[in-house]
Motif scaffolding. Structure first.
Motif, mmCIF file in Angstrom:
data_model
loop_
_atom_site.group_PDB
_atom_site.id
_atom_site.type_symbol
_atom_site.label_atom_id
_atom_site.label_comp_id
_atom_site.label_asym_id
_atom_site.label_seq_id
_atom_site.Cartn_x
_atom_site.Cartn_y
_atom_site.Cartn_z
ATOM 1 N N LYS A 93 -19.907 -11.193 -14.747
ATOM 2 C CA LYS A 93 -18.876 -11.133 -15.783
ATOM 3 C C LYS A 93 -17.906 -12.304 -15.696
ATOM 4 C CE LYS A 93 -18.689 -6.053 -15.889
ATOM 5 N NZ LYS A 93 -17.810 -4.890 -15.617
ATOM 6 N N GLY A 94 -18.010 -13.076 -14.615
ATOM 7 C CA GLY A 94 -17.077 -14.183 -14.397
ATOM 8 C C GLY A 94 -15.734 -13.708 -13.890
ATOM 9 N N ALA A 95 -15.695 -12.492 -13.342
ATOM 10 C CA ALA A 95 -14.437 -11.900 -12.892
ATOM 11 C C ALA A 95 -14.193 -12.064 -11.405
ATOM 12 C CB ALA A 95 -14.399 -10.413 -13.248
ATOM 13 N N LEU A 96 -15.159 -12.642 -10.689
ATOM 14 C CA LEU A 96 -15.014 -12.802 -9.250
ATOM 15 C C LEU A 96 -15.585 -14.139 -8.803
ATOM 16 C CD1 LEU A 96 -14.227 -11.599 -6.500
ATOM 17 C CD2 LEU A 96 -16.478 -10.505 -6.419
ATOM 18 N N SER A 97 -14.689 -15.073 -8.503
ATOM 19 C CA SER A 97 -15.123 -16.395 -8.038
ATOM 20 C C SER A 97 -14.333 -16.857 -6.823
ATOM 21 C CB SER A 97 -14.969 -17.423 -9.162
ATOM 22 O OG SER A 97 -13.613 -17.497 -9.594
ATOM 23 N N SER A 98 -13.282 -16.124 -6.475
ATOM 24 C CA SER A 98 -12.462 -16.478 -5.319
ATOM 25 C C SER A 98 -11.899 -15.197 -4.711
ATOM 26 C CB SER A 98 -11.315 -17.407 -5.735
ATOM 27 O OG SER A 98 -10.451 -16.748 -6.657
ATOM 28 N N VAL A 99 -11.399 -15.330 -3.492
ATOM 29 C CA VAL A 99 -10.813 -14.179 -2.808
ATOM 30 C C VAL A 99 -9.476 -14.571 -2.172
ATOM 31 C CG1 VAL A 99 -12.946 -12.933 -2.352
ATOM 32 C CG2 VAL A 99 -12.271 -14.760 -0.800
ATOM 33 N N PRO A 100 -8.555 -13.610 -2.014
ATOM 34 C CA PRO A 100 -8.712 -12.213 -2.393
ATOM 35 C C PRO A 100 -8.563 -11.992 -3.903
ATOM 36 C CG PRO A 100 -6.514 -12.576 -1.516
ATOM 37 C CD PRO A 100 -7.251 -13.867 -1.345
ATOM 38 N N THR A 101 -9.358 -11.073 -4.429
ATOM 39 C CA THR A 101 -9.267 -10.659 -5.825
ATOM 40 C C THR A 101 -9.075 -9.150 -5.850
ATOM 41 O OG1 THR A 101 -10.589 -12.459 -6.774
ATOM 42 C CG2 THR A 101 -10.564 -10.392 -7.978
ATOM 43 N N PHE A 102 -8.140 -8.703 -6.676
ATOM 44 C CA PHE A 102 -7.843 -7.267 -6.746
ATOM 45 C C PHE A 102 -8.235 -6.721 -8.121
ATOM 46 C CE2 PHE A 102 -5.145 -9.040 -3.526
ATOM 47 C CZ PHE A 102 -5.129 -8.097 -2.515
ATOM 48 N N ILE A 103 -9.051 -5.673 -8.107
ATOM 49 C CA ILE A 103 -9.509 -5.028 -9.334
ATOM 50 C C ILE A 103 -8.995 -3.593 -9.358
ATOM 51 C CG2 ILE A 103 -11.495 -4.385 -10.743
ATOM 52 C CD1 ILE A 103 -11.275 -7.384 -10.374
ATOM 53 N N VAL A 104 -8.314 -3.225 -10.429
ATOM 54 C CA VAL A 104 -7.768 -1.873 -10.557
ATOM 55 C C VAL A 104 -8.686 -1.023 -11.424
ATOM 56 C CG1 VAL A 104 -5.807 -0.478 -11.339
ATOM 57 C CG2 VAL A 104 -5.402 -2.711 -10.282
ATOM 58 N N SER A 105 -9.125 0.079 -10.841
ATOM 59 C CA SER A 105 -9.961 1.065 -11.538
ATOM 60 C C SER A 105 -11.197 0.453 -12.196
ATOM 61 C CB SER A 105 -9.120 1.825 -12.575
ATOM 62 O OG SER A 105 -8.061 2.516 -11.936
ATOM 63 N N GLY A 106 -11.696 -0.627 -11.632
ATOM 64 C CA GLY A 106 -12.905 -1.260 -12.147
ATOM 65 C C GLY A 106 -12.742 -1.911 -13.500
ATOM 66 N N LYS A 107 -11.509 -1.959 -14.011
ATOM 67 C CA LYS A 107 -11.276 -2.438 -15.383
ATOM 68 C C LYS A 107 -10.308 -3.609 -15.481
ATOM 69 C CE LYS A 107 -10.047 -0.720 -19.998
ATOM 70 N NZ LYS A 107 -9.690 0.468 -20.818
ATOM 71 N N LYS A 167 0.805 -1.220 0.000
ATOM 72 C CA LYS A 167 0.000 0.000 0.000
ATOM 73 C C LYS A 167 0.846 1.282 0.000
ATOM 74 C CE LYS A 167 -3.559 0.585 2.656
ATOM 75 N NZ LYS A 167 -4.464 0.500 3.829
ATOM 76 N N PRO A 168 1.901 1.357 0.830
ATOM 77 C CA PRO A 168 2.712 2.583 0.831
ATOM 78 C C PRO A 168 3.477 2.799 -0.476
ATOM 79 C CG PRO A 168 3.053 1.305 2.840
ATOM 80 C CD PRO A 168 2.329 0.422 1.882
ATOM 81 N N LYS A 169 3.577 1.766 -1.301
ATOM 82 C CA LYS A 169 4.319 1.864 -2.553
ATOM 83 C C LYS A 169 3.433 2.289 -3.729
ATOM 84 C CE LYS A 169 7.270 -1.972 -0.973
ATOM 85 N NZ LYS A 169 8.517 -1.216 -0.721
ATOM 86 N N LEU A 170 2.130 2.440 -3.483
ATOM 87 C CA LEU A 170 1.231 2.861 -4.551
ATOM 88 C C LEU A 170 1.462 4.335 -4.868
ATOM 89 C CD1 LEU A 170 -2.111 1.140 -3.463
ATOM 90 C CD2 LEU A 170 -0.378 0.299 -5.060
ATOM 91 N N ASP A 171 1.286 4.693 -6.119
ATOM 92 C CA ASP A 171 1.463 6.079 -6.530
ATOM 93 C C ASP A 171 0.458 6.982 -5.830
ATOM 94 O OD1 ASP A 171 3.506 5.391 -8.244
ATOM 95 O OD2 ASP A 171 2.232 5.309 -10.035
ATOM 96 N N ASP A 172 0.832 8.251 -5.676
ATOM 97 C CA ASP A 172 -0.080 9.228 -5.094
ATOM 98 C C ASP A 172 -1.357 9.287 -5.922
ATOM 99 O OD1 ASP A 172 1.804 9.824 -3.208
ATOM 100 O OD2 ASP A 172 2.565 11.610 -4.242
ATOM 101 N N GLY A 173 -2.479 9.299 -5.251
ATOM 102 C CA GLY A 173 -3.749 9.377 -5.968
ATOM 103 C C GLY A 173 -4.391 8.043 -6.240
ATOM 104 N N VAL A 174 -3.655 6.938 -6.030
ATOM 105 C CA VAL A 174 -4.225 5.604 -6.221
ATOM 106 C C VAL A 174 -4.824 5.160 -4.885
ATOM 107 C CG1 VAL A 174 -3.810 3.201 -6.854
ATOM 108 C CG2 VAL A 174 -2.546 5.020 -8.007
ATOM 109 N N LYS A 175 -6.133 5.165 -4.805
ATOM 110 C CA LYS A 175 -6.827 4.851 -3.562
ATOM 111 C C LYS A 175 -7.011 3.348 -3.395
ATOM 112 C CE LYS A 175 -10.891 6.212 -0.865
ATOM 113 N NZ LYS A 175 -12.135 7.021 -0.867
ATOM 114 N N PHE A 176 -6.770 2.857 -2.178
ATOM 115 C CA PHE A 176 -6.965 1.437 -1.872
ATOM 116 C C PHE A 176 -8.293 1.258 -1.154
ATOM 117 C CE2 PHE A 176 -6.757 -2.309 0.795
ATOM 118 C CZ PHE A 176 -6.238 -3.267 -0.066
#
Length: 210
Positions: free
Chosen positions: A169-183, A64-73
């Motif tokens: 959409k078949g994009a979520l069947s297990s966790v943890p799953t990470f989605i960036v910007s909804g895309k 998390k601390p390594k994410l660019d400024d403005g990228v919200k978690f």
């Protein structure tokens, strides 16, 4: 002299070009939508009942601390792990939404994981969840007010809606799953080679900037 300058500039550009070509669709990430969110973000779809999600918490705190400024978690709770009771799952999701608006959010999330996976406790009713919040310094009356608030209920409903859309959409069947910007859906693990906090942060930053 001019040739030397050009050669030096080319040498500087090559690592950048190589880095940009490092990530491949289908290997390191999947495209799950035509359009993304207006602002860069990464959402972890998880469950407090998921052992892998619990184990992943330490890794998240590292990248998390390594994410660019403005990228919200963000975190979003799913309802297909643990109890099959829809009302119970709704209660847990609403608890997360409540934690999200409190300054003790980080401690509360950690305590809820700890309650299930370390203490082997259960959340049989709302009072059990409230006890966890109060133990983390949240005033009981404030918890009651926030848990029942319109903003918290709306946030919890949004989690459920987004989960359903991703499942369709078949994009979520297990966790943890990470989605960036909804895309973009991250592909993590040995097959993609994306396993370390540094690698995860770099992939998220790359996709968030696309």
């Amino acid at each position: 002299m001019l040739k030397s300058i050009k050669a030096a500039l080319l040498a500087l550009m090559l690592p950048l070009a190589a880095n940009a070509a490092t990530y491949e669709e289908g290997k390191h990430y999947e495209v799950i939508a035509e359009r993304g969110t207006k602002k860069p973000e990464v959402t972890e779809y998880f469950s407090f009942y998921c052992p892998a999600c619990n184990n992943f918490e330490g890794l998240i705190e590292e990248f998390k601390p390594k994410l660019d400024d403005g990228v919200k978690f963000k975190k979003s709770h799913v309802d297909f792990i643990g109890s099959r009771d829809p009302e119970h799952q709704k209660m847990i999701a609403t608890a997360l939404a409540t934690a999200e608006v409190l300054p003790q959010k980080k401690q509360i999330v950690s305590a809820m994981f700890n309650h299930i996976h370390t203490k082997r406790g259960k959340f049989n009713e709302l009072a059990d969840i409230k006890d966890v919040f109060v133990a983390q310094g949240v005033d009981g009356a404030k918890f009651d007010k926030m848990y029942k608030s319109f903003s918290v209920r709306t946030k919890a409903s949004k989690m459920a809606r987004q989960q359903k859309q991703l499942q369709e959409k078949g994009a979520l069947s297990s966790v943890p799953t990470f989605i960036v910007s909804g895309k973009y859906k991250l592909v993590l693990g040995r097959d993609s080679g994306i396993t370390s906090p540094d690698d995860i942060a770099k992939l998220i930053n790359y996709l968030a900037s696309k």
